[in-house]
Design a protein around this motif. Structure first.
Motif, PDB file in Angstrom:
ATOM      1  N   VAL A 180      31.238  24.736  25.338  1.00  0.00           N
ATOM      2  CA  VAL A 180      31.630  25.997  24.718  1.00  0.00           C
ATOM      3  C   VAL A 180      30.365  26.818  24.492  1.00  0.00           C
ATOM      4  O   VAL A 180      29.253  26.301  24.535  1.00  0.00           O
ATOM      5  CB  VAL A 180      32.358  25.766  23.377  1.00  0.00           C
ATOM      6  CG1 VAL A 180      33.622  24.942  23.587  1.00  0.00           C
ATOM      7  CG2 VAL A 180      31.441  25.091  22.352  1.00  0.00           C
ATOM      8  N   TRP A 238      42.625  28.936  20.341  1.00  0.00           N
ATOM      9  CA  TRP A 238      41.272  28.937  19.774  1.00  0.00           C
ATOM     10  C   TRP A 238      41.330  29.089  18.262  1.00  0.00           C
ATOM     11  O   TRP A 238      42.297  29.601  17.713  1.00  0.00           O
ATOM     12  CB  TRP A 238      40.416  30.052  20.379  1.00  0.00           C
ATOM     13  CG  TRP A 238      40.988  31.435  20.230  1.00  0.00           C
ATOM     14  CD1 TRP A 238      41.813  32.073  21.107  1.00  0.00           C
ATOM     15  CD2 TRP A 238      40.796  32.340  19.132  1.00  0.00           C
ATOM     16  NE1 TRP A 238      42.137  33.320  20.629  1.00  0.00           N
ATOM     17  CE2 TRP A 238      41.527  33.519  19.427  1.00  0.00           C
ATOM     18  CE3 TRP A 238      40.070  32.273  17.940  1.00  0.00           C
ATOM     19  CZ2 TRP A 238      41.553  34.607  18.563  1.00  0.00           C
ATOM     20  CZ3 TRP A 238      40.093  33.360  17.068  1.00  0.00           C
ATOM     21  CH2 TRP A 238      40.829  34.503  17.381  1.00  0.00           C
ATOM     22  N   TYR A 243      33.737  27.309  15.825  1.00  0.00           N
ATOM     23  CA  TYR A 243      34.865  27.646  16.690  1.00  0.00           C
ATOM     24  C   TYR A 243      35.156  26.482  17.631  1.00  0.00           C
ATOM     25  O   TYR A 243      34.304  25.608  17.873  1.00  0.00           O
ATOM     26  CB  TYR A 243      34.560  28.910  17.493  1.00  0.00           C
ATOM     27  CG  TYR A 243      33.377  28.754  18.421  1.00  0.00           C
ATOM     28  CD1 TYR A 243      33.545  28.377  19.751  1.00  0.00           C
ATOM     29  CD2 TYR A 243      32.082  28.960  17.950  1.00  0.00           C
ATOM     30  CE1 TYR A 243      32.456  28.210  20.594  1.00  0.00           C
ATOM     31  CE2 TYR A 243      30.987  28.793  18.791  1.00  0.00           C
ATOM     32  CZ  TYR A 243      31.176  28.417  20.098  1.00  0.00           C
ATOM     33  OH  TYR A 243      30.101  28.236  20.919  1.00  0.00           O
ATOM     34  N   ARG A 244      36.385  26.458  18.175  1.00  0.00           N
ATOM     35  CA  ARG A 244      36.776  25.449  19.160  1.00  0.00           C
ATOM     36  C   ARG A 244      38.019  25.935  19.889  1.00  0.00           C
ATOM     37  O   ARG A 244      38.660  26.923  19.499  1.00  0.00           O
ATOM     38  CB  ARG A 244      37.034  24.104  18.489  1.00  0.00           C
ATOM     39  CG  ARG A 244      38.163  24.112  17.483  1.00  0.00           C
ATOM     40  CD  ARG A 244      38.305  22.773  16.778  1.00  0.00           C
ATOM     41  NE  ARG A 244      39.370  22.792  15.787  1.00  0.00           N
ATOM     42  CZ  ARG A 244      39.657  21.765  14.996  1.00  0.00           C
ATOM     43  NH1 ARG A 244      38.957  20.638  15.083  1.00  0.00           N
ATOM     44  NH2 ARG A 244      40.646  21.845  14.116  1.00  0.00           N
ATOM     45  N   PHE A 245      38.378  25.212  20.951  1.00  0.00           N
ATOM     46  CA  PHE A 245      39.503  25.563  21.802  1.00  0.00           C
ATOM     47  C   PHE A 245      40.430  24.357  21.957  1.00  0.00           C
ATOM     48  O   PHE A 245      40.015  23.212  21.775  1.00  0.00           O
ATOM     49  CB  PHE A 245      39.023  25.996  23.190  1.00  0.00           C
ATOM     50  CG  PHE A 245      38.122  27.201  23.184  1.00  0.00           C
ATOM     51  CD1 PHE A 245      38.653  28.476  23.297  1.00  0.00           C
ATOM     52  CD2 PHE A 245      36.744  27.066  23.049  1.00  0.00           C
ATOM     53  CE1 PHE A 245      37.831  29.593  23.305  1.00  0.00           C
ATOM     54  CE2 PHE A 245      35.914  28.174  23.048  1.00  0.00           C
ATOM     55  CZ  PHE A 245      36.449  29.434  23.174  1.00  0.00           C
TER      56      PHE A 245
END
Length: 564
Positions: A48, A86, A128-130
């Motif tokens: 990412v 997300w 943040y992440r997905f």
């Protein structure tokens, strides 16, 4: 691309792999993405990234790939559209999720995801992440910039350049990540376009000329775990140099005449792949062979970052590439950034109210004459080959009363520091400063000089420091000074090198030029190593070999064969 809805805000589900969220938290819809059946294996193999921060948000990025080096450039992902979820949180455990949504990953976009997150608080950390189906990406750390008009006390900024996959291991990226800077500038040559092998690693595929090839090459670099750590550690501001497309190209002119037919088609493919693989805003979406990359990012009143593109619009190199004594380098019609970008930059100087105005760009700005017996023998690929353009930019910041102009540079595979002058034939009082980062790996294992001085400094008084070790530069910017640590690793051809500071330089507020150079001798560093320190650099070769290596690295740096 932010598509937060009332459903995602109030849905009382759990995010796979997360701790339990409080009822008031924002969560993602836990149902599988509806656009296409998610892959069975991890699609987040490329990591990412975040970038282009602003007071109210930033870009977050990922790209789906289950087979990153697939020859067709598709990363093993079927030609379907996927809805990738997300999250953005105020903590690394995602207990307080403040933004969430869904973004499309399409085959036309290389299955990349660019989310321009908005509505965040200025001047703070976020994570943040997905998610796609049951697969959750690693988390990344991002920051918003301070509020416009605010006066932040400091900024930790690192900058880097030139990572050649076959030339060595990306250990320096890991050390940069460990420092957890507020901001990272990548100044070009993020990857290399050539084919070939190196020390323990080799490029997948042949020389990149097609969209499939550039996508494959970007994906291969992104699989490097040290690079993934650096991207996840902080937001990046990225600009390209030449190897993202073709060595030493100039605007629409290829390096070699034999590669000129179809060059703009190749450039369009390279620019498309670059956008797909970088955390850039929609304003940088390519239009065929054109892409808007130069831009300006403020850090409160402390600093303005003027990010330049010195490839897409430049006049062709005078007298060909390489080191030359060439009268055409003084032609006032020629420009390195192009006339439109020059005007944009000078306007930015006039409008600036920042304490520090920082130019993030690619090629050496100050003079480097390599022959004291000739009039001026300099690199035609750098600002030395566009002397009228350099003078216009320099005079622009002088006339605008820019308080602290600092140029940051990559490209040359060595750490340098230079004072800047309006007239290098009459170098009296410096009018600015230039800090140049070494490469991550390009050039292979490096070497050092006992006094941190390049032989050219004997007749180039602007050159204040040099070492041919690999690494990056870590800076701390305050209202009173900019301190730069030239961070180095003693080797790159095997993994695991420790990092150490070869020199610390200081630029003082209101005093252009390098005010202080604290560079321990190579002998002292070797004593440190023998006492259990970070590791010592190799001894420098003769002055003649240093000069030869410098010219070879900068003239033929498309080679994957380490120099030195």
């Amino acid at each position: 691309m932010e598509t937060t809805t009332r459903r995602t805000v109030i849905k009382a589900g759990l995010f796979t792999g997360a701790v339990a969220l409080t009822p008031a938290a924002v969560v993602l819809d836990s149902r599988p993405s509806a656009a296409a059946v998610p892959p069975r294996t991890d699609p987040f193999t490329l990591g990412v990234a975040s970038g282009d921060p602003w007071p109210d948000g930033f870009v977050i990025w990922t790209r789906l790939a289950t087979d990153p080096v697939a020859a067709d450039g598709r990363g093993g992902i079927p030609a379907s559209t996927y809805a990738v979820n997300w999250q953005v949180a105020t903590d690394d455990r995602f207990a307080n999720v403040v933004k969430a949504g869904s973004a499309k990953a399409t085959p036309d976009g290389g299955h990349s995801v660019h989310v321009e997150v908005r509505g965040l608080e200025a001047g703070r950390e976020y994570w943040y992440r997905f998610r796609l189906g049951r697969h959750v990406s690693r988390a990344g750390r991002a920051l918003t910039t301070p509020a416009l008009g605010s006066n932040p006390a400091s900024l930790a900024m690192a900058f880097t350049s030139c990572a050649n996959f076959p030339a060595g291991y990306f250990t320096a990226y890991r050390h940069l990540a460990d420092e957890q800077p507020d901001l990272v500038l990548h100044l070009g040559d993020y990857l290399y376009e050539g084919a070939g092998t190196g020390v323990g690693r080799q490029h997948a595929g042949l020389q990149t000329t097609t969209l499939a090839g550039y996508r494959q090459r970007h994906a291969q670099y992104k699989t490097d775990l040290d690079l993934q750590e650096a991207h996840a550690a902080a937001p990046w501001l990225v600009v390209w140099d030449d190897h993202e497309v073709d060595n030493n190209y100039a605007d629409d002119i290829a390096e070699n005449a034999s590669e000129q037919p179809g060059f703009l088609t190749r450039r369009a493919a390279a620019y498309q792949a670059y956008y797909e693989n970088m955390p850039l805003r929609r304003s940088s979406v390519p239009a065929g062979p054109d892409m808007q990359l130069y831009r300006r990012v403020p850090w409160g009143n402390l600093a303005n970052f003027h990010m330049l593109d010195t490839r897409q619009y430049r006049s062709d190199q005078a007298c060909g590439d390489g080191y030359k004594d060439c009268a055409d380098a003084d032609d006032p019609q020629r420009s390195l950034p192009g006339t439109e970008q020059e005007a944009w930059l000078l306007d930015g100087f006039r409008r600036s109210t920042a304490r520090w105005d920082v130019l993030g760009q690619q090629v050496f700005f100050g003079r480097r004459d390599n022959d004291p017996t000739a009039k001026t023998t300099v690199s035609m690929d750098a600002w030395d080959g566009y002397r009228a353009s350099r003078e216009r930019v320099t005079r622009g910041w002088i006339d605008a009363g820019v308080r602290n102009p600092v140029v940051l540079t990559g490209d040359v595979h060595a750490h340098w520091a230079s004072d800047l002058y309006l007239d290098y034939d009459e170098p009296t009082t410096p009018v600015g400063s230039e800090l140049i980062t070494s490469s991550i790996t390009s050039g292979g294992n490096g070497y050092d000089d006992p006094d941190g001085r390049h032989p050219w400094a004997d007749w180039n008084p602007n050159l204040q420091f040099w070492t041919n070790l690999r690494g990056y530069v870590s800076t701390r910017i305050t209202p009173t000074e900019m301190t730069a640590d030239f961070r180095c690793v003693p080797f790159v051809t095997t993994p695991g090198a420790e990092v150490f500071t070869r020199a610390t330089l200081v630029i003082e507020d209101g005093r252009p030029g390098i005010a202080e150079v604290n560079a321990p001798s190579a002998a002292a560093l070797r004593r440190q190593s023998s006492e259990g320190g970070a590791g010592a650099p190799a001894a420098a070769p003769s002055d003649a070999q240093v000069i030869a290596d410098t010219i070879a690295q900068e003239t033929h740096d498309a080679s994957t064969v380490p120099v030195g």
